[in-house]
Design a protein around this motif. Structure first.
Motif, PDB file in Angstrom:
ATOM      1  N   HIS A 111       0.853  -1.178   0.000  1.00 22.68           N
ATOM      2  CA  HIS A 111       0.000   0.000   0.000  1.00 22.68           C
ATOM      3  C   HIS A 111       0.893   1.234   0.000  1.00 22.68           C
ATOM      4  O   HIS A 111       2.104   1.146   0.205  1.00 22.68           O
ATOM      5  N   LEU A 112       0.332   2.396  -0.212  1.00 27.84           N
ATOM      6  CA  LEU A 112       1.095   3.634  -0.359  1.00 27.84           C
ATOM      7  C   LEU A 112       2.105   3.843   0.768  1.00 27.84           C
ATOM      8  O   LEU A 112       3.272   4.141   0.515  1.00 27.84           O
ATOM      9  N   ALA A 113       1.697   3.670   2.008  1.00 27.64           N
ATOM     10  CA  ALA A 113       2.619   3.893   3.136  1.00 27.64           C
ATOM     11  C   ALA A 113       3.795   2.926   3.092  1.00 27.64           C
ATOM     12  O   ALA A 113       4.932   3.294   3.412  1.00 27.64           O
ATOM     13  N   ILE A 114       3.556   1.718   2.683  1.00 29.81           N
ATOM     14  CA  ILE A 114       4.634   0.723   2.599  1.00 29.81           C
ATOM     15  C   ILE A 114       5.575   1.072   1.454  1.00 29.81           C
ATOM     16  O   ILE A 114       6.795   1.032   1.599  1.00 29.81           O
ATOM     17  N   ARG A 115       5.030   1.424   0.313  1.00 31.99           N
ATOM     18  CA  ARG A 115       5.884   1.790  -0.819  1.00 31.99           C
ATOM     19  C   ARG A 115       6.737   3.010  -0.492  1.00 31.99           C
ATOM     20  O   ARG A 115       7.858   3.137  -0.956  1.00 31.99           O
ATOM     21  N   ASN A 116       6.207   3.933   0.298  1.00 37.93           N
ATOM     22  CA  ASN A 116       6.954   5.146   0.635  1.00 37.93           C
ATOM     23  C   ASN A 116       8.006   4.923   1.711  1.00 37.93           C
ATOM     24  O   ASN A 116       8.958   5.683   1.795  1.00 37.93           O
ATOM     25  N   ARG A 117       7.854   3.908   2.543  1.00 35.49           N
ATOM     26  CA  ARG A 117       8.785   3.716   3.656  1.00 35.49           C
ATOM     27  C   ARG A 117       9.587   2.428   3.557  1.00 35.49           C
ATOM     28  O   ARG A 117      10.655   2.328   4.144  1.00 35.49           O
ATOM     29  N   GLY A 118       9.061   1.438   2.891  1.00 34.93           N
ATOM     30  CA  GLY A 118       9.774   0.171   2.771  1.00 34.93           C
ATOM     31  C   GLY A 118      10.941   0.283   1.809  1.00 34.93           C
ATOM     32  O   GLY A 118      11.036   1.224   1.032  1.00 34.93           O
ATOM     33  N   THR A 119      11.844  -0.686   1.884  1.00 33.43           N
ATOM     34  CA  THR A 119      13.010  -0.674   1.000  1.00 33.43           C
ATOM     35  C   THR A 119      13.155  -2.010   0.285  1.00 33.43           C
ATOM     36  O   THR A 119      12.675  -3.046   0.764  1.00 33.43           O
ATOM     37  N   LEU A 120      13.816  -1.977  -0.821  1.00 36.28           N
ATOM     38  CA  LEU A 120      14.145  -3.188  -1.564  1.00 36.28           C
ATOM     39  C   LEU A 120      14.959  -4.136  -0.681  1.00 36.28           C
ATOM     40  O   LEU A 120      14.653  -5.316  -0.553  1.00 36.28           O
ATOM     41  N   GLY A 121      15.993  -3.609  -0.048  1.00 34.73           N
ATOM     42  CA  GLY A 121      16.844  -4.438   0.813  1.00 34.73           C
ATOM     43  C   GLY A 121      16.079  -5.012   1.991  1.00 34.73           C
ATOM     44  O   GLY A 121      16.294  -6.164   2.386  1.00 34.73           O
ATOM     45  N   GLY A 122      15.182  -4.228   2.560  1.00 34.50           N
ATOM     46  CA  GLY A 122      14.382  -4.720   3.675  1.00 34.50           C
ATOM     47  C   GLY A 122      13.465  -5.854   3.253  1.00 34.50           C
ATOM     48  O   GLY A 122      13.344  -6.865   3.951  1.00 34.50           O
ATOM     49  N   SER A 123      12.842  -5.716   2.097  1.00 35.10           N
ATOM     50  CA  SER A 123      11.955  -6.766   1.600  1.00 35.10           C
ATOM     51  C   SER A 123      12.733  -8.045   1.311  1.00 35.10           C
ATOM     52  O   SER A 123      12.298  -9.142   1.675  1.00 35.10           O
ATOM     53  N   LEU A 124      13.888  -7.917   0.674  1.00 33.84           N
ATOM     54  CA  LEU A 124      14.692  -9.105   0.380  1.00 33.84           C
ATOM     55  C   LEU A 124      15.210  -9.754   1.654  1.00 33.84           C
ATOM     56  O   LEU A 124      15.213 -10.978   1.778  1.00 33.84           O
ATOM     57  N   SER A 125      15.630  -8.952   2.626  1.00 28.51           N
ATOM     58  CA  SER A 125      16.147  -9.494   3.886  1.00 28.51           C
ATOM     59  C   SER A 125      15.061 -10.150   4.709  1.00 28.51           C
ATOM     60  O   SER A 125      15.323 -11.077   5.475  1.00 28.51           O
ATOM     61  N   HIS A 126      13.838  -9.691   4.557  1.00 26.52           N
ATOM     62  CA  HIS A 126      12.695 -10.280   5.259  1.00 26.52           C
ATOM     63  C   HIS A 126      12.290 -11.608   4.614  1.00 26.52           C
ATOM     64  O   HIS A 126      11.830 -12.523   5.282  1.00 26.52           O
ATOM     65  N   ALA A 127      12.459 -11.700   3.296  1.00 26.06           N
ATOM     66  CA  ALA A 127      12.215 -12.929   2.517  1.00 26.06           C
ATOM     67  C   ALA A 127      10.813 -13.502   2.700  1.00 26.06           C
ATOM     68  O   ALA A 127      10.634 -14.717   2.766  1.00 26.06           O
ATOM     69  N   ASP A 128       9.833 -12.626   2.734  1.00 28.18           N
ATOM     70  CA  ASP A 128       8.450 -13.103   2.816  1.00 28.18           C
ATOM     71  C   ASP A 128       8.070 -13.689   1.456  1.00 28.18           C
ATOM     72  O   ASP A 128       8.179 -13.015   0.436  1.00 28.18           O
ATOM     73  N   PRO A 129       7.622 -14.952   1.423  1.00 29.65           N
ATOM     74  CA  PRO A 129       7.295 -15.571   0.139  1.00 29.65           C
ATOM     75  C   PRO A 129       6.109 -14.909  -0.567  1.00 29.65           C
ATOM     76  O   PRO A 129       5.903 -15.129  -1.752  1.00 29.65           O
ATOM     77  N   ALA A 130       5.351 -14.096   0.151  1.00 28.06           N
ATOM     78  CA  ALA A 130       4.216 -13.412  -0.457  1.00 28.06           C
ATOM     79  C   ALA A 130       4.586 -12.032  -0.985  1.00 28.06           C
ATOM     80  O   ALA A 130       3.750 -11.343  -1.548  1.00 28.06           O
ATOM     81  N   ALA A 131       5.850 -11.629  -0.844  1.00 30.30           N
ATOM     82  CA  ALA A 131       6.310 -10.329  -1.326  1.00 30.30           C
ATOM     83  C   ALA A 131       6.830 -10.452  -2.758  1.00 30.30           C
ATOM     84  O   ALA A 131       7.310 -11.501  -3.175  1.00 30.30           O
TER      85      ALA A 131
END
Length: 170
Positions: free
Chosen positions: A8-28
Motif C-alpha cells: 500500500h502507499l505507506a509501505i511503498r513510501n517507507r519500505g526498502t528493496l533491501g528490507g523486503s529481500l532481507s525479510h524474505a516473505d514468500p508473499a512479497a
C-alpha cells in the motif's frame, strides 16, 4: 507489472528493496523478482564482504543467508537481453496486500523457438522458488503457436511437484 503490486502507499513510501529481500516473505514481490531475474546480492560486515545469487540468499520462507552483523548493501539486477518476453500475474485479496499466489515468467527466443525460460512462483508457498522442471518442459517449444497438450501437461506436472501450497485460510 510486479512492482505495481508492491504494498500500500505507506509501505511503498517507507519500505526498502533491501528490507523486503532481507525479510524474505514468500508473499512479497521483491524476493520472487530477485529469483526470476537471477539477482546478485552484496553483503558486508566490518570484516569483509561477499556476493550471493538470489537463490543462495533466500533459503526459505522468512529465511536468508544473512549472518549476524551482516548487512545487505547492494542488489544487482541484470539487464535483460534482446529477444525476451515476460509475464507476471498475482492474486491478492485487494490491491497492495501480500500475494496469495504470484508467478513470473521470462522467455528468450532463437530461431522461432524458446531457447531459455525462467519461471518463479511466490505467495502461498514455503518460500519463493524457481520451477526448473516446468522451465525444462518448455525449452524448444515453437513461438507463435500454442504448445502441445503434452508439453503443457509436463510443465504443469513439474509445477505441481515443485510447489507445495501453504495450508491456511486462503
Amino acid at each position: 507489472a510486479a512492482l505495481a503490486q508492491v504494498g500500500h502507499l505507506a509501505i511503498r513510501n517507507r519500505g526498502t528493496l533491501g528490507g523486503s529481500l532481507s525479510h524474505a516473505d514468500p508473499a512479497a514481490e521483491w524476493p520472487l523478482l530477485a529469483l526470476l531475474l537471477e539477482a546478485r546480492l552484496h553483503l558486508a560486515t566490518a570484516e569483509g564482504s561477499r556476493c550471493l545469487a538470489a537463490a543462495e540468499f533466500i533459503t526459505g520462507a522468512m529465511s536468508t543467508a544473512l549472518q549476524p552483523q551482516e548487512l545487505l548493501t547492494a542488489v544487482d539486477f541484470p539487464a535483460l537481453a534482446p529477444k525476451h518476453g515476460w509475464g507476471f500475474a498475482e492474486h491478492a485479496r485487494r490491491s497492495g496486500d501480500f500475494a496469495i499466489a504470484a508467478a513470473g515468467v521470462l522467455l528468450w527466443a532463437e530461431d522461432g523457438r524458446i531457447s531459455r525460460v525462467r519461471i518463479a512462483v511466490g505467495g502461498g508457498v514455503d518460500g519463493g522458488c524457481r520451477v526448473a522442471g516446468a522451465e525444462a518442459a518448455l525449452l524448444g517449444c515453437p513461438l507463435g503457436v500454442a504448445p502441445e497438450d503434452s508439453v503443457l501437461q509436463r510443465a504443469l506436472d513439474a509445477l505441481r511437484a515443485s510447489v507445495q501450497p501453504n495450508v491456511d485460510l486462503h
